[in-house]
Design an enzyme around this catalytic site. Structure first.
Site, PDB file in Angstrom:
ATOM      1  N   CYS A 130       0.885  -1.175   0.000  1.00 49.22           N
ATOM      2  CA  CYS A 130       0.000   0.000   0.000  1.00 49.22           C
ATOM      3  C   CYS A 130       0.919   1.220   0.000  1.00 49.22           C
ATOM      4  O   CYS A 130       2.092   1.096  -0.350  1.00 49.22           O
ATOM      5  CB  CYS A 130      -0.990  -0.017   1.171  1.00 49.22           C
ATOM      6  SG  CYS A 130      -0.239  -0.081   2.808  1.00 49.22           S
ATOM      7  N   HIS A 136      13.750 -15.417  11.711  1.00 51.04           N
ATOM      8  CA  HIS A 136      13.331 -15.417  13.119  1.00 51.04           C
ATOM      9  C   HIS A 136      11.811 -15.463  13.305  1.00 51.04           C
ATOM     10  O   HIS A 136      11.346 -15.936  14.339  1.00 51.04           O
ATOM     11  CB  HIS A 136      13.882 -14.176  13.835  1.00 51.04           C
ATOM     12  CG  HIS A 136      15.346 -14.311  14.134  1.00 51.04           C
ATOM     13  ND1 HIS A 136      16.016 -13.439  14.971  1.00 51.04           N
ATOM     14  CD2 HIS A 136      16.272 -15.197  13.707  1.00 51.04           C
ATOM     15  CE1 HIS A 136      17.299 -13.802  15.056  1.00 51.04           C
ATOM     16  NE2 HIS A 136      17.481 -14.846  14.279  1.00 51.04           N
TER      17      HIS A 136
HETATM   18  C1  RB5 Z   1      -3.971   5.326   0.872  1.00 48.62           C
HETATM   19  O1  RB5 Z   1      -3.928   6.696   0.652  1.00 48.62           O
HETATM   20  C2  RB5 Z   1      -3.062   4.955   2.043  1.00 48.62           C
HETATM   21  O2  RB5 Z   1      -3.656   5.341   3.224  1.00 48.62           O
HETATM   22  C3  RB5 Z   1      -2.764   3.486   2.005  1.00 48.62           C
HETATM   23  O3  RB5 Z   1      -2.171   3.150   0.794  1.00 48.62           O
HETATM   24  C4  RB5 Z   1      -1.816   2.959   3.078  1.00 48.62           C
HETATM   25  O4  RB5 Z   1      -0.621   3.677   3.086  1.00 48.62           O
HETATM   26  C5  RB5 Z   1      -2.379   2.749   4.407  1.00 48.62           C
HETATM   27  O5  RB5 Z   1      -1.711   2.317   5.344  1.00 48.62           O
END
Ligand code: RB5
Length: 144
Positions: free
Chosen positions: A64, A97
């Protein structure tokens, strides 16, 4: 070996690059989304990858923006040990680990070459076992 991969919009571009890298090195990859750079919710993708990893006992990759949301969400699924990694050291020790079965990292925080290096280390490093076995079992007991 099949690797389940997923990202939200914040990790989409890096996911596509890591997918190509895995194909180049001959690793089978199953892409569970997202399939476009449009905004989406990372827990939905984390859930898909985590459930597939838990069921198959294979490994997963989640990306993400920061890697944080994906790792928090994936770790809610029984049997998942998702490690948020930033470099070769954290990728190596997540396996040695912690017997991590999913690696998470950030599309907005991690360059593609570091990401490729971490993925390769994560996929091909074995769990050390021994005293670490007992500790990982204790993590499993926290799910009960
Ligand atoms: C999206 O904007 C962002 O919040 C997501 O990709 C991530 O970084 C969340 O932890």
């Amino acid at each position: 070996m099949v690797v389940f991969i997923g990202s939200d919009h914040g990790g989409y571009e890096l996911k596509e690059q890591i997918k190509s890298f895995l194909e180049e090195i001959g690793v089978d990859v199953e892409d569970l989304g997202t399939y476009s750079p449009e905004s989406c919710d990372y827990p939905d993708i984390a859930q898909k990858v985590a459930l597939n990893v838990a069921k198959s006992k294979e490994k997963g990759i989640l990306i993400c923006g920061s890697g944080i949301g994906m790792s928090i969400a994936a770790n809610k699924v029984e049997g998942i040990r998702c490690a948020l990694c930033h470099d070769a050291y954290t990728a190596e020790y997540s396996r040695r680990h912690n017997d991590a079965n999913i690696i998470a990292f950030g599309g907005r925080t991690t360059g593609v070459e570091i990401a490729k290096q971490m993925v390769k280390i994560f996929l091909f490093t074995e769990f050390d076992g021994g005293r670490h076995e007992r500790r990982v079992e204790k993590i499993g007991k926290l799910e009960a």
